[in-house]
Write a protein that holds these residues in place. Structure first.
Motif, short mmCIF file in Angstrom:
data_model
loop_
_atom_site.label_atom_id
_atom_site.label_comp_id
_atom_site.label_asym_id
_atom_site.label_seq_id
_atom_site.Cartn_x
_atom_site.Cartn_y
_atom_site.Cartn_z
N GLN A 151 0.81 12.92 2.33
CA GLN A 151 -0.39 14.42 2.36
C GLN A 151 -1.33 13.06 2.21
O GLN A 151 -2.66 13.64 1.58
CB GLN A 151 -0.36 15.66 1.15
CG GLN A 151 0.66 16.01 1.60
CD GLN A 151 1.15 17.32 0.79
OE1 GLN A 151 0.06 17.17 0.07
NE2 GLN A 151 1.38 18.02 0.73
N VAL A 152 -1.53 12.17 2.50
CA VAL A 152 -2.92 11.37 3.49
C VAL A 152 -3.68 11.40 4.45
O VAL A 152 -2.15 11.32 5.56
CB VAL A 152 -2.73 10.11 2.16
CG1 VAL A 152 -2.33 10.06 1.13
CG2 VAL A 152 -1.82 9.22 3.49
N ARG A 170 0.60 -1.09 -0.16
CA ARG A 170 -0.12 0.10 0.34
C ARG A 170 0.90 1.26 -0.04
O ARG A 170 0.41 2.36 -0.62
CB ARG A 170 -1.07 -0.22 0.94
CG ARG A 170 -1.49 1.32 1.43
CD ARG A 170 -2.95 1.08 0.24
NE ARG A 170 -3.79 2.31 0.29
CZ ARG A 170 -4.08 3.45 -0.46
NH1 ARG A 170 -3.36 3.05 -1.60
NH2 ARG A 170 -4.72 4.54 -0.35
N ILE A 171 1.61 0.99 0.84
CA ILE A 171 2.86 2.64 1.08
C ILE A 171 3.28 2.91 -0.69
O ILE A 171 3.24 3.94 -1.22
CB ILE A 171 4.04 1.82 1.96
CG1 ILE A 171 3.30 1.84 3.21
CG2 ILE A 171 5.51 3.25 1.43
CD1 ILE A 171 4.63 1.31 4.18
N GLU A 173 -5.73 6.30 5.51
CA GLU A 173 -5.69 5.64 4.04
C GLU A 173 -4.08 4.88 3.86
O GLU A 173 -3.83 4.33 2.48
CB GLU A 173 -5.09 7.09 3.09
CG GLU A 173 -6.31 7.55 3.16
CD GLU A 173 -6.33 8.89 2.36
OE1 GLU A 173 -6.37 8.56 1.36
OE2 GLU A 173 -6.24 10.10 2.68
N MET A 174 -3.30 4.98 5.32
CA MET A 174 -2.24 4.66 4.77
C MET A 174 -2.46 2.56 5.19
O MET A 174 -1.19 1.54 4.40
CB MET A 174 -0.91 4.09 5.94
CG MET A 174 -0.38 6.10 5.64
SD MET A 174 0.30 6.42 3.85
CE MET A 174 2.15 5.67 4.39
N GLY A 194 -9.23 1.43 5.22
CA GLY A 194 -8.83 2.42 6.18
C GLY A 194 -9.69 3.69 5.65
O GLY A 194 -9.24 4.52 6.62
N ASP A 195 -10.34 3.59 4.70
CA ASP A 195 -11.06 5.14 4.32
C ASP A 195 -12.07 4.99 4.80
O ASP A 195 -12.26 6.24 4.97
CB ASP A 195 -10.34 5.63 2.72
CG ASP A 195 -10.05 6.73 2.38
OD1 ASP A 195 -10.22 7.37 3.82
OD2 ASP A 195 -11.18 7.53 2.16
N ASN A 196 -13.19 3.75 4.20
CA ASN A 196 -14.08 3.57 4.03
C ASN A 196 -14.68 2.92 5.26
O ASN A 196 -16.04 1.98 4.90
CB ASN A 196 -14.87 3.39 2.93
CG ASN A 196 -14.44 4.47 2.08
OD1 ASN A 196 -14.58 5.63 2.38
ND2 ASN A 196 -14.33 4.21 0.60
N GLY A 197 -13.65 2.47 5.89
CA GLY A 197 -14.14 1.70 6.57
C GLY A 197 -14.22 -0.34 6.32
O GLY A 197 -13.98 -0.68 5.85
N VAL A 198 -15.90 -0.83 6.51
CA VAL A 198 -16.16 -1.50 5.76
C VAL A 198 -17.39 -1.95 5.40
O VAL A 198 -18.59 -0.99 5.18
CB VAL A 198 -16.85 -3.23 6.96
CG1 VAL A 198 -17.51 -2.62 8.01
CG2 VAL A 198 -16.58 -4.66 6.47
#
Length: 118
Positions: free
Chosen positions: A59-60, A10-11, A64-65, A78-82
């Protein structure tokens, strides 16, 4: 693939989306090119301070990481949960999708690490 390798992937994905070179990110982290390569390839443990530093560089948000993981009827990210194809109560992923919750958890972890060193 373990969570460390997924996070490493992801990184790299975020770095490429941002149009940054590995060398540029390594310099901002004060790492050698080879040490940063170890991070992106999952050959070294990725620490919370490193995640924080990378999130600032990219810059996130910290959430998001973390990788998106598809597990049957659930897609965790990580951004929208589930996102669930059937009805479900809140999950731990929803908890970590909230940046305030992540910040609180990180403060608890930092406190524990500081106290551990005493």
């Amino acid at each position: 693939m373990d969570f460390n390798h997924l996070t490493a992937s992801r990184i790299k994905e975020i770095r490429l989306e941002r149009g940054l070179t590995a060398k540029a990110v390594a310099q901002q982290l004060a790492l050698s090119d080879s040490a940063y390569s170890q991070v992106e390839n999952g050959h070294t443990d990725i620490t919370l301070p490193r995640i924080e530093a990378l999130a600032k560089i990219f810059q996130v948000s910290i959430s998001e990481m973390f990788p998106t993981i598809n597990n049957g009827s659930h897609t965790y990210n990580g951004d929208n949960g589930v996102n669930v194809s059937n009805s479900s109560n809140h999950t731990i992923n929803n908890f970590f999708a909230d940046n305030d919750n992540i910040s609180k958890v990180m403060e608890i972890i930092k406190g524990a690490l500081v106290n551990k060193g005493k």
